[in-house]
Write a protein that holds these residues in place. Sequence first.
Motif, PDB file in Angstrom:
ATOM      1  N   SER A   1      -0.952 -25.200  80.949  1.00 35.18           N
ATOM      2  CA  SER A   1      -0.730 -26.607  80.939  1.00 35.18           C
ATOM      3  C   SER A   1      -1.319 -27.486  80.194  1.00 35.18           C
ATOM      4  CB  SER A   1      -1.155 -27.098  82.339  1.00 35.18           C
ATOM      5  OG  SER A   1      -0.155 -26.430  83.530  1.00 35.18           O
ATOM      6  N   ALA A   2      -2.499 -27.284  79.921  1.00 32.65           N
ATOM      7  CA  ALA A   2      -3.458 -27.916  78.907  1.00 32.65           C
ATOM      8  C   ALA A   2      -3.129 -27.507  77.322  1.00 32.65           C
ATOM      9  CB  ALA A   2      -4.976 -27.400  78.946  1.00 32.65           C
ATOM     10  N   ARG A   3      -2.423 -26.615  77.079  1.00 36.24           N
ATOM     11  CA  ARG A   3      -1.857 -26.290  75.783  1.00 36.24           C
ATOM     12  C   ARG A   3      -0.679 -27.007  75.789  1.00 36.24           C
ATOM     13  NH1 ARG A   3      -0.998 -20.158  74.052  1.00 36.24           N
ATOM     14  NH2 ARG A   3       0.466 -20.407  75.537  1.00 36.24           N
ATOM     15  N   ARG A   4       0.129 -27.037  76.592  1.00 40.30           N
ATOM     16  CA  ARG A   4       1.222 -27.742  76.740  1.00 40.30           C
ATOM     17  C   ARG A   4       1.177 -29.229  76.233  1.00 40.30           C
ATOM     18  NH1 ARG A   4       3.366 -25.714  80.961  1.00 40.30           N
ATOM     19  NH2 ARG A   4       2.869 -27.401  82.366  1.00 40.30           N
ATOM     20  N   ARG A   5       0.092 -29.907  77.245  1.00 39.88           N
ATOM     21  CA  ARG A   5      -0.284 -31.247  76.898  1.00 39.88           C
ATOM     22  C   ARG A   5      -0.497 -31.530  75.440  1.00 39.88           C
ATOM     23  NH1 ARG A   5      -2.100 -30.630  82.395  1.00 39.88           N
ATOM     24  NH2 ARG A   5      -3.960 -30.011  81.657  1.00 39.88           N
TER      25      ARG A   5
ATOM     26  N   MET B   1      -8.301 -35.513  83.357  1.00 41.77           N
ATOM     27  CA  MET B   1      -8.754 -34.873  82.594  1.00 41.77           C
ATOM     28  C   MET B   1      -8.483 -35.481  81.186  1.00 41.77           C
ATOM     29  SD  MET B   1      -7.572 -30.876  83.416  1.00 41.77           S
ATOM     30  CE  MET B   1      -8.093 -30.292  81.762  1.00 41.77           C
ATOM     31  N   LYS B   2      -9.230 -35.144  80.159  1.00 43.16           N
ATOM     32  CA  LYS B   2      -9.252 -35.731  78.782  1.00 43.16           C
ATOM     33  C   LYS B   2      -7.689 -35.568  78.094  1.00 43.16           C
ATOM     34  CE  LYS B   2     -14.006 -35.548  77.641  1.00 43.16           C
ATOM     35  NZ  LYS B   2     -15.104 -35.145  76.523  1.00 43.16           N
ATOM     36  N   SER B   3      -7.338 -34.171  78.434  1.00 41.48           N
ATOM     37  CA  SER B   3      -5.951 -33.775  77.830  1.00 41.48           C
ATOM     38  C   SER B   3      -4.943 -34.831  78.248  1.00 41.48           C
ATOM     39  CB  SER B   3      -5.364 -32.392  77.925  1.00 41.48           C
ATOM     40  OG  SER B   3      -5.321 -31.875  79.062  1.00 41.48           O
TER      41      SER B   3
ATOM     42  N   VAL C   1       1.025 -35.436  83.793  1.00 41.75           N
ATOM     43  CA  VAL C   1       0.109 -35.904  84.500  1.00 41.75           C
ATOM     44  C   VAL C   1      -0.147 -35.896  85.843  1.00 41.75           C
ATOM     45  CG1 VAL C   1      -1.083 -38.408  84.758  1.00 41.75           C
ATOM     46  CG2 VAL C   1      -0.144 -37.817  82.603  1.00 41.75           C
ATOM     47  N   ARG C   2       1.167 -35.734  86.554  1.00 47.39           N
ATOM     48  CA  ARG C   2       1.408 -35.822  88.048  1.00 47.39           C
ATOM     49  C   ARG C   2       1.234 -34.291  88.484  1.00 47.39           C
ATOM     50  NH1 ARG C   2       0.687 -35.342  92.637  1.00 47.39           N
ATOM     51  NH2 ARG C   2       1.885 -36.192  94.247  1.00 47.39           N
ATOM     52  N   ALA C   3       1.918 -33.622  88.022  1.00 47.81           N
ATOM     53  CA  ALA C   3       2.365 -32.321  88.645  1.00 47.81           C
ATOM     54  C   ALA C   3       1.644 -30.967  87.925  1.00 47.81           C
ATOM     55  CB  ALA C   3       3.800 -32.143  88.431  1.00 47.81           C
TER      56      ALA C   3
END
Length: 139
Positions: free
Chosen positions: A78-82, A2-4, A69-71
Motif C-alpha cells: 500500500s505504501a509503495r502504491r501510494r 501517514m506521511k505517504s 487515504v481511506r481504505a
Amino acid sequence: MMKSKKGLILACAAMLAANALARLGGPGFPQNSVALHLLNPTFLTPNRVAFFPLAAVCFSGVVATAWEVRASPPGGRSARRRVCLALAFLLNSLWLMASAHEHHSTALVLVSGQALALLRAYLDLDIRRGNIKSTPLFV
C-alpha cells in the motif's frame, strides 16, 4: 495519517492545480491548451477532443487518492502504491508544464514515466479472480 498519505494528497492537489492552470494558461503556462494545439501538429500536443479524457484522468486520480487515504492499510504494498500514484501525479504536472513550453522530447519522457508509475501502482493492487476484498470507501 501517514506521511505517504499526506504526500499523495499533496501530489493529487498539485496535479489538479496544474491541469486547471494548463487549461486556463495560468502562471507558468505561457499558453493555454487550446492555443498550444493550434501552434503544433496533433501528434505533438493533445487536441481539444483529447483533453476531455484528461478530465476523467483527474477524476480517477481523486478517486484513487480517496481510496488510498481511506481504505488502504499502512506499509508494504500500500505504501509503495501510494508513492507510485504520487509520482504519477507529479509527473503529470511536469508533463503539462513541459508541453506548454513546447519541450516535446521532455514531455514524452515524463508521460512515459507517468505510465510506468501507474502500471506499477496497478500491479501492486494484486487483482486476481477471487482475490478482491470489499472495503467501504465512505462509512
